[in-house]
Design an enzyme around this catalytic site. Structure first.
Site, PDB file in Angstrom:
ATOM      1  N   GLY A 148       0.871  -1.182   0.000  1.00 20.78           N
ATOM      2  CA  GLY A 148       0.000   0.000   0.000  1.00 20.78           C
ATOM      3  C   GLY A 148       0.896   1.216   0.000  1.00 20.78           C
ATOM      4  O   GLY A 148       1.828   1.294   0.820  1.00 20.78           O
ATOM      5  N   ALA A 151       1.103   2.976   3.490  1.00 17.83           N
ATOM      6  CA  ALA A 151       1.860   2.215   4.497  1.00 17.83           C
ATOM      7  C   ALA A 151       3.333   2.125   4.109  1.00 17.83           C
ATOM      8  O   ALA A 151       4.212   2.224   4.970  1.00 17.83           O
ATOM      9  CB  ALA A 151       1.253   0.824   4.649  1.00 17.83           C
ATOM     10  N   LEU A 208      12.260  10.368 -12.455  1.00 20.62           N
ATOM     11  CA  LEU A 208      12.497   9.937 -13.843  1.00 20.62           C
ATOM     12  C   LEU A 208      13.091   8.534 -13.908  1.00 20.62           C
ATOM     13  O   LEU A 208      13.902   8.233 -14.782  1.00 20.62           O
ATOM     14  CB  LEU A 208      13.453  10.935 -14.520  1.00 20.62           C
ATOM     15  CG  LEU A 208      13.035  12.406 -14.510  1.00 20.62           C
ATOM     16  CD1 LEU A 208      14.190  13.306 -14.949  1.00 20.62           C
ATOM     17  CD2 LEU A 208      11.831  12.622 -15.415  1.00 20.62           C
ATOM     18  N   THR A 233      15.367   5.488 -13.747  1.00 18.95           N
ATOM     19  CA  THR A 233      16.817   5.286 -13.632  1.00 18.95           C
ATOM     20  C   THR A 233      17.611   6.564 -13.904  1.00 18.95           C
ATOM     21  O   THR A 233      18.816   6.618 -13.650  1.00 18.95           O
ATOM     22  CB  THR A 233      17.301   4.199 -14.611  1.00 18.95           C
ATOM     23  OG1 THR A 233      16.800   4.540 -15.906  1.00 18.95           O
ATOM     24  CG2 THR A 233      16.794   2.831 -14.214  1.00 18.95           C
ATOM     25  N   ASP A 243      14.065  -5.683  -7.166  1.00 19.53           N
ATOM     26  CA  ASP A 243      12.624  -5.408  -7.259  1.00 19.53           C
ATOM     27  C   ASP A 243      12.414  -3.901  -7.113  1.00 19.53           C
ATOM     28  O   ASP A 243      12.807  -3.324  -6.100  1.00 19.53           O
ATOM     29  CB  ASP A 243      11.915  -6.179  -6.130  1.00 19.53           C
ATOM     30  CG  ASP A 243      10.403  -6.048  -6.175  1.00 19.53           C
ATOM     31  OD1 ASP A 243       9.879  -5.390  -7.094  1.00 19.53           O
ATOM     32  OD2 ASP A 243       9.756  -6.600  -5.263  1.00 19.53           O
ATOM     33  N   THR A 272       9.462  -2.445  -6.918  1.00 20.89           N
ATOM     34  CA  THR A 272       8.200  -2.119  -6.232  1.00 20.89           C
ATOM     35  C   THR A 272       8.509  -1.341  -4.953  1.00 20.89           C
ATOM     36  O   THR A 272       9.343  -1.772  -4.159  1.00 20.89           O
ATOM     37  CB  THR A 272       7.431  -3.418  -5.854  1.00 20.89           C
ATOM     38  OG1 THR A 272       7.439  -4.290  -6.968  1.00 20.89           O
ATOM     39  CG2 THR A 272       6.006  -3.106  -5.425  1.00 20.89           C
ATOM     40  N   ASP A 276       7.879   4.925  -3.248  1.00 20.74           N
ATOM     41  CA  ASP A 276       7.390   5.169  -1.879  1.00 20.74           C
ATOM     42  C   ASP A 276       8.564   5.440  -0.935  1.00 20.74           C
ATOM     43  O   ASP A 276       8.481   6.299  -0.055  1.00 20.74           O
ATOM     44  CB  ASP A 276       6.594   3.961  -1.385  1.00 20.74           C
ATOM     45  CG  ASP A 276       5.353   3.722  -2.240  1.00 20.74           C
ATOM     46  OD1 ASP A 276       4.799   4.714  -2.757  1.00 20.74           O
ATOM     47  OD2 ASP A 276       4.955   2.567  -2.397  1.00 20.74           O
ATOM     48  N   SER A 279      16.712   0.626  -1.575  1.00 14.85           N
ATOM     49  CA  SER A 279      15.455  -0.136  -1.490  1.00 14.85           C
ATOM     50  C   SER A 279      15.272  -1.128  -2.638  1.00 14.85           C
ATOM     51  O   SER A 279      14.657  -2.166  -2.452  1.00 14.85           O
ATOM     52  CB  SER A 279      14.258   0.810  -1.418  1.00 14.85           C
ATOM     53  OG  SER A 279      13.923   1.284  -2.705  1.00 14.85           O
ATOM     54  N   LYS A 334      16.465  -5.271  -2.688  1.00 20.14           N
ATOM     55  CA  LYS A 334      15.856  -6.433  -2.019  1.00 20.14           C
ATOM     56  C   LYS A 334      14.425  -6.606  -2.521  1.00 20.14           C
ATOM     57  O   LYS A 334      13.826  -5.652  -3.038  1.00 20.14           O
ATOM     58  CB  LYS A 334      15.866  -6.234  -0.498  1.00 20.14           C
ATOM     59  CG  LYS A 334      17.262  -6.356   0.078  1.00 20.14           C
ATOM     60  CD  LYS A 334      17.242  -6.407   1.594  1.00 20.14           C
ATOM     61  CE  LYS A 334      18.657  -6.287   2.153  1.00 20.14           C
ATOM     62  NZ  LYS A 334      18.685  -5.643   3.452  1.00 20.14           N
TER      63      LYS A 334
END
Ligand code: RIB
EC number: 2.7.1.15
Length: 303
Positions: A39, A42, A213, A215, A238, A240, A244, A274, A277
């Site tokens: 989310g 979160a 933008l 990379t 990853d 994702t 955030d 981030s 992982k």
């Protein structure tokens, strides 16, 4: 000490890693399935929580469903130093994001569930939590009317607000004059400002509009010239939640009064760490991990 309040979605991410994407009417084998907290709201709260010091206070406002995911999502926030005093449980299912990871990139289908019931008209203690904030953070996975009410409340009281218009909505334009910082990615930028040149629009929002933008990094206008803060090359596992992490770290750095260039460099390092992982929150760094990086010692030193 800073008080940061994040208002937004709290979801469970159902993640399928696959080497093939199914065509219409086709079934294919996936490689791996995982269920992890997510989310956008979160995620941003966890990013701030991990980067915060014991002197900071990080609070989440939102809702989970009265299903088995609700308590897990609440506990995850608490374990990451995020207060859930203002996270309600509503008679709905928790928000769900169905995520497909294919060739290191993600495709997401989001079903709001409880997040769609985050309704500022029903609030009481939530408003006093917001009133005490040094920085409020919003995204677009809760109803627009709630975002609008919060933005008006913050503007009236001169509370700083960072607005991440993700995923983009036609109504986002209404928010622009009410908030202090706007952080679309390049796709969201195009939806917010159709047929406009990036540089021309950046100049209209000095030190307020930050466009990410991918990379290439992120860009903003500092009042004198358009600046590019380059991304740091990473071994990507990853992506994702990278946005955030960037938004959470930026909000924290701005709440600590860092000037925009330094705050963006801080956010860039956090999102660089981030993506190395798995999972939206899996790679979000702690302040200790940031301190291990040479750039931290050179640039920031904040506790
Ligand atoms: O930004 C990433 C997040 O967006 C995921 O965690 C998922 O919940 C989606 O809504």
């Amino acid at each position: 000490m800073s008080k940061i309040v994040i208002i937004g979605s709290i979801s469970m991410d159902l993640v399928m890693e696959t080497d093939r994407i199914a065509e219409e009417g086709q079934t294919v084998f996936g490689r791996k399935f995982s269920m992890v907290p997510g989310g956008k709201g979160a995620n941003q709260a966890v990013a701030v929580g991990r980067l915060s010091s014991n002197k900071d206070k990080v609070s989440m406002i939102g809702a989970v469903g009265n299903d088995s995911f609700g308590p897990i999502l609440g506990q995850n926030l608490q374990e990451n130093k995020v207060s859930i005093e203002n996270v309600g449980t509503v008679p709905e299912s928790s928000g769900i994001a169905q995520i497909t990871i294919y060739q290191q990139d993600n495709r997401i289908i989001y079903c709001p569930g409880a997040n769609g019931l985050v309704d500022s008209e029903k609030w009481s203690t939530e408003w006093s939590t917001i009133a005490e904030a040094d920085m409020v953070v919003l995204q677009n996975e809760i109803p627009h009317q709630t975002n609008l009410a919060i933005a008006r409340f913050c503007q009236d009281r001169q509370i700083k607000l960072l607005y991440n218009p993700a995923p983009s909505r036609a109504s986002d334009k209404e928010m622009l004059e009410l908030v202090d910082y706007i952080t679309p990615n390049h796709h969201e930028f195009k939806e917010l400002f159709p047929n406009r040149e990036l540089e021309e629009v950046l100049r209209e929002f000095p030190n307020r509009l930050i466009v990410t933008l991918g990379t290439k990094g992120s860009t903003y206008y500092n009042g004198e010239k358009v600046q590019l803060i380059p991304a740091i090359k990473a071994q990507v596992v990853d992506t994702t939640g990278a946005g955030d992490t960037f938004n959470g770290a930026l909000a924290l750095a701005l709440a600590h009064q860092l000037e925009m260039g330094k705050a963006l460099a801080f956010a860039t390092l956090a999102s660089h760490l981030s993506v190395q992982k798995f999972g939206a929150q899996g790679g979000m760094p702690s302040l200790e991990e940031m301190k291990g990086h040479q750039a931290y010692e050179e640039n920031w030193h904040f506790e």
